[in-house]
Design a protein around this motif. Structure first.
Motif, PDB file in Angstrom:
ATOM      1  N   VAL A   1     -36.583 -24.786  54.585  1.00 17.76           N
ATOM      2  CA  VAL A   1     -35.805 -25.557  55.541  1.00 17.76           C
ATOM      3  C   VAL A   1     -34.403 -25.729  54.965  1.00 17.76           C
ATOM      4  CG1 VAL A   1     -35.546 -27.788  56.672  1.00 17.76           C
ATOM      5  CG2 VAL A   1     -37.813 -26.837  56.356  1.00 17.76           C
ATOM      6  N   ALA A   2     -33.409 -25.470  55.771  1.00 16.54           N
ATOM      7  CA  ALA A   2     -32.024 -25.742  55.371  1.00 16.54           C
ATOM      8  C   ALA A   2     -31.630 -27.080  55.978  1.00 16.54           C
ATOM      9  CB  ALA A   2     -31.108 -24.637  55.862  1.00 16.54           C
ATOM     10  N   ALA A   3     -31.362 -28.067  55.114  1.00 16.47           N
ATOM     11  CA  ALA A   3     -31.033 -29.406  55.605  1.00 16.47           C
ATOM     12  C   ALA A   3     -30.112 -30.113  54.622  1.00 16.47           C
ATOM     13  CB  ALA A   3     -32.311 -30.225  55.800  1.00 16.47           C
ATOM     14  N   ALA A   4     -29.379 -31.073  55.146  1.00 12.84           N
ATOM     15  CA  ALA A   4     -28.467 -31.872  54.327  1.00 12.84           C
ATOM     16  C   ALA A   4     -29.045 -33.268  54.114  1.00 12.84           C
ATOM     17  CB  ALA A   4     -27.110 -31.984  55.008  1.00 12.84           C
ATOM     18  N   HIS A   5     -28.611 -33.886  53.038  1.00 12.90           N
ATOM     19  CA  HIS A   5     -28.963 -35.283  52.797  1.00 12.90           C
ATOM     20  C   HIS A   5     -27.872 -35.939  51.980  1.00 12.90           C
ATOM     21  CE1 HIS A   5     -31.299 -34.709  48.715  1.00 12.90           C
ATOM     22  NE2 HIS A   5     -30.251 -33.939  48.778  1.00 12.90           N
ATOM     23  N   GLN A   6     -27.941 -37.253  51.913  1.00 13.63           N
ATOM     24  CA  GLN A   6     -27.019 -38.048  51.120  1.00 13.63           C
ATOM     25  C   GLN A   6     -27.864 -39.122  50.454  1.00 13.63           C
ATOM     26  OE1 GLN A   6     -23.938 -39.862  53.449  1.00 13.63           O
ATOM     27  NE2 GLN A   6     -22.561 -39.971  51.697  1.00 13.63           N
ATOM     28  N   LEU A   7     -27.971 -39.047  49.156  1.00 16.63           N
ATOM     29  CA  LEU A   7     -28.845 -39.967  48.433  1.00 16.63           C
ATOM     30  C   LEU A   7     -28.212 -41.343  48.318  1.00 16.63           C
ATOM     31  CD1 LEU A   7     -30.081 -37.580  45.631  1.00 16.63           C
ATOM     32  CD2 LEU A   7     -31.243 -38.211  47.751  1.00 16.63           C
ATOM     33  N   ARG A   8     -29.037 -42.342  48.484  1.00 14.65           N
ATOM     34  CA  ARG A   8     -28.595 -43.715  48.300  1.00 14.65           C
ATOM     35  C   ARG A   8     -28.861 -44.107  46.850  1.00 14.65           C
ATOM     36  NH1 ARG A   8     -32.067 -43.467  52.815  1.00 14.65           N
ATOM     37  NH2 ARG A   8     -30.901 -43.479  54.753  1.00 14.65           N
ATOM     38  N   PHE A   9     -28.028 -44.949  46.306  1.00 15.11           N
ATOM     39  CA  PHE A   9     -28.216 -45.475  44.944  1.00 15.11           C
ATOM     40  C   PHE A   9     -28.191 -44.379  43.884  1.00 15.11           C
ATOM     41  CE2 PHE A   9     -31.196 -47.600  47.954  1.00 15.11           C
ATOM     42  CZ  PHE A   9     -30.401 -48.687  48.256  1.00 15.11           C
ATOM     43  N   ALA A  10     -27.466 -43.304  44.125  1.00 16.51           N
ATOM     44  CA  ALA A  10     -27.392 -42.198  43.167  1.00 16.51           C
ATOM     45  C   ALA A  10     -25.929 -41.847  42.954  1.00 16.51           C
ATOM     46  CB  ALA A  10     -28.161 -40.985  43.683  1.00 16.51           C
ATOM     47  N   PRO A  11     -25.273 -42.533  42.039  1.00 16.92           N
ATOM     48  CA  PRO A  11     -23.849 -42.273  41.840  1.00 16.92           C
ATOM     49  C   PRO A  11     -23.591 -40.821  41.445  1.00 16.92           C
ATOM     50  CG  PRO A  11     -24.688 -43.869  40.224  1.00 16.92           C
ATOM     51  CD  PRO A  11     -25.811 -43.500  41.134  1.00 16.92           C
ATOM     52  N   GLY A  12     -22.451 -40.337  41.886  1.00 13.17           N
ATOM     53  CA  GLY A  12     -22.079 -38.968  41.542  1.00 13.17           C
ATOM     54  C   GLY A  12     -22.360 -38.011  42.676  1.00 13.17           C
ATOM     55  N   GLU A  13     -22.696 -36.790  42.309  1.00 13.34           N
ATOM     56  CA  GLU A  13     -22.873 -35.730  43.302  1.00 13.34           C
ATOM     57  C   GLU A  13     -23.934 -36.045  44.341  1.00 13.34           C
ATOM     58  OE1 GLU A  13     -23.160 -31.672  42.030  1.00 13.34           O
ATOM     59  OE2 GLU A  13     -21.912 -32.077  40.291  1.00 13.34           O
ATOM     60  N   GLY A  14     -25.033 -36.659  43.945  1.00 14.21           N
ATOM     61  CA  GLY A  14     -26.115 -36.934  44.874  1.00 14.21           C
ATOM     62  C   GLY A  14     -25.722 -37.861  46.006  1.00 14.21           C
ATOM     63  N   GLU A  15     -24.738 -38.700  45.751  1.00 18.23           N
ATOM     64  CA  GLU A  15     -24.316 -39.657  46.762  1.00 18.23           C
ATOM     65  C   GLU A  15     -23.434 -39.021  47.832  1.00 18.23           C
ATOM     66  OE1 GLU A  15     -23.924 -44.330  46.072  1.00 18.23           O
ATOM     67  OE2 GLU A  15     -22.284 -43.168  45.226  1.00 18.23           O
ATOM     68  N   ARG A  16     -22.877 -37.863  47.519  1.00 19.73           N
ATOM     69  CA  ARG A  16     -22.069 -37.150  48.510  1.00 19.73           C
ATOM     70  C   ARG A  16     -22.980 -36.371  49.450  1.00 19.73           C
ATOM     71  NH1 ARG A  16     -17.978 -33.804  44.976  1.00 19.73           N
ATOM     72  NH2 ARG A  16     -19.719 -33.957  43.579  1.00 19.73           N
ATOM     73  N   LEU A  17     -22.547 -36.211  50.675  1.00 21.62           N
ATOM     74  CA  LEU A  17     -23.274 -35.377  51.630  1.00 21.62           C
ATOM     75  C   LEU A  17     -23.342 -33.961  51.088  1.00 21.62           C
ATOM     76  CD1 LEU A  17     -24.537 -34.870  54.435  1.00 21.62           C
ATOM     77  CD2 LEU A  17     -22.210 -34.484  55.269  1.00 21.62           C
ATOM     78  N   HIS A  18     -24.549 -33.425  51.005  1.00 23.90           N
ATOM     79  CA  HIS A  18     -24.728 -32.058  50.518  1.00 23.90           C
ATOM     80  C   HIS A  18     -26.029 -31.497  51.081  1.00 23.90           C
ATOM     81  CE1 HIS A  18     -27.048 -34.479  47.653  1.00 23.90           C
ATOM     82  NE2 HIS A  18     -27.746 -33.376  47.364  1.00 23.90           N
ATOM     83  N   GLY A  19     -26.200 -30.207  50.985  1.00 24.83           N
ATOM     84  CA  GLY A  19     -27.383 -29.581  51.552  1.00 24.83           C
ATOM     85  C   GLY A  19     -28.124 -28.710  50.567  1.00 24.83           C
ATOM     86  N   HIS A  20     -29.331 -28.359  50.974  1.00 26.11           N
ATOM     87  CA  HIS A  20     -30.191 -27.484  50.181  1.00 26.11           C
ATOM     88  C   HIS A  20     -30.919 -26.529  51.109  1.00 26.11           C
ATOM     89  CE1 HIS A  20     -29.853 -30.049  46.609  1.00 26.11           C
ATOM     90  NE2 HIS A  20     -30.082 -31.088  47.393  1.00 26.11           N
ATOM     91  N   ASN A  21     -31.337 -25.420  50.548  1.00 24.66           N
ATOM     92  CA  ASN A  21     -32.339 -24.580  51.175  1.00 24.66           C
ATOM     93  C   ASN A  21     -33.653 -24.977  50.525  1.00 24.66           C
ATOM     94  OD1 ASN A  21     -30.635 -23.044  52.895  1.00 24.66           O
ATOM     95  ND2 ASN A  21     -29.930 -21.922  51.105  1.00 24.66           N
ATOM     96  N   TRP A  22     -34.284 -25.997  51.089  1.00 25.78           N
ATOM     97  CA  TRP A  22     -35.502 -26.590  50.541  1.00 25.78           C
ATOM     98  C   TRP A  22     -36.655 -25.604  50.656  1.00 25.78           C
ATOM     99  CZ3 TRP A  22     -34.803 -31.652  48.887  1.00 25.78           C
ATOM    100  CH2 TRP A  22     -33.714 -32.346  49.414  1.00 25.78           C
ATOM    101  N   ARG A  23     -37.444 -25.491  49.612  1.00 27.60           N
ATOM    102  CA  ARG A  23     -38.696 -24.723  49.658  1.00 27.60           C
ATOM    103  C   ARG A  23     -39.826 -25.739  49.573  1.00 27.60           C
ATOM    104  NH1 ARG A  23     -39.039 -21.404  44.937  1.00 27.60           N
ATOM    105  NH2 ARG A  23     -40.997 -22.264  44.217  1.00 27.60           N
ATOM    106  N   ILE A  24     -40.689 -25.725  50.563  1.00 22.53           N
ATOM    107  CA  ILE A  24     -41.760 -26.714  50.644  1.00 22.53           C
ATOM    108  C   ILE A  24     -43.096 -25.982  50.571  1.00 22.53           C
ATOM    109  CG2 ILE A  24     -42.801 -28.519  52.066  1.00 22.53           C
ATOM    110  CD1 ILE A  24     -39.956 -28.893  53.299  1.00 22.53           C
ATOM    111  N   LYS A  25     -43.886 -26.363  49.569  1.00 20.83           N
ATOM    112  CA  LYS A  25     -45.176 -25.713  49.324  1.00 20.83           C
ATOM    113  C   LYS A  25     -46.292 -26.749  49.444  1.00 20.83           C
ATOM    114  CE  LYS A  25     -47.728 -23.240  45.700  1.00 20.83           C
ATOM    115  NZ  LYS A  25     -47.620 -22.675  44.344  1.00 20.83           N
ATOM    116  N   ALA A  26     -47.258 -26.453  50.296  1.00 21.23           N
ATOM    117  CA  ALA A  26     -48.434 -27.318  50.464  1.00 21.23           C
ATOM    118  C   ALA A  26     -49.629 -26.654  49.803  1.00 21.23           C
ATOM    119  CB  ALA A  26     -48.718 -27.536  51.947  1.00 21.23           C
ATOM    120  N   VAL A  27     -50.404 -27.447  49.077  1.00 24.73           N
ATOM    121  CA  VAL A  27     -51.614 -26.965  48.395  1.00 24.73           C
ATOM    122  C   VAL A  27     -52.813 -27.730  48.951  1.00 24.73           C
ATOM    123  CG1 VAL A  27     -52.769 -26.671  46.175  1.00 24.73           C
ATOM    124  CG2 VAL A  27     -50.271 -26.425  46.331  1.00 24.73           C
TER     125      VAL A  27
END
Length: 123
Positions: A10-36
């Motif tokens: 899944v390609a999606a963006a997020h903005q982490l709360r309470f995470a100073p620095g890069e994580g707090e800025r809006l950014h995206g990932h190509n998330w890989r999600i694996k279910a077992v």
């Protein structure tokens, strides 16, 4: 005991709360999600679950995350959209569709990139 897995991305963006620095800025990932998924016994066809069914079910659960800002979707409008929390939400939602007396969602891994992964284990 048998264990099978299925993955989707899944390609999606997020903005982490309470995470100073890069994580707090809006950014995206190509998330890989694996279910077992685990089973103590196979079904009459010799499967834990059909891979195609598991893949479609997982995909249907995460499709609403595709190309969106996760912070605007429930439950991430209140819950910090960390990889850890995404893994738990996906695992719990998948378990509603999968778990029965024979089959159990064991864990879900959420990869932000090739080196960073969070795993939620279900008891």
């Amino acid at each position: 005991m048998w264990e099978i897995s299925q993955e989707t991305t899944v390609a999606a963006a997020h903005q982490l709360r309470f995470a100073p620095g890069e994580g707090e800025r809006l950014h995206g990932h190509n998330w890989r999600i694996k279910a077992v998924v685990r089973a103590r016994e196979l079904d009459k066809s010799g499967f834990v679950l059909d891979f195609n069914w598991l893949g479609k079910t997982l995909r249907d659960l995460v499709e609403p995350y595709e190309h969106v800002f996760l912070n605007e979707l429930s439950p991430f409008d209140d819950l910090n959209p960390t990889a850890e929390n995404i893994a738990r939400v996906v695992a719990d939602n998948l378990a509603v569709k999968v778990d029965d007396e024979r089959v159990h969602v064991a864990r879900v891994e959420v990869w932000e990139n090739d080196t960073c992964c969070a795993t939620y284990f279900r008891a």
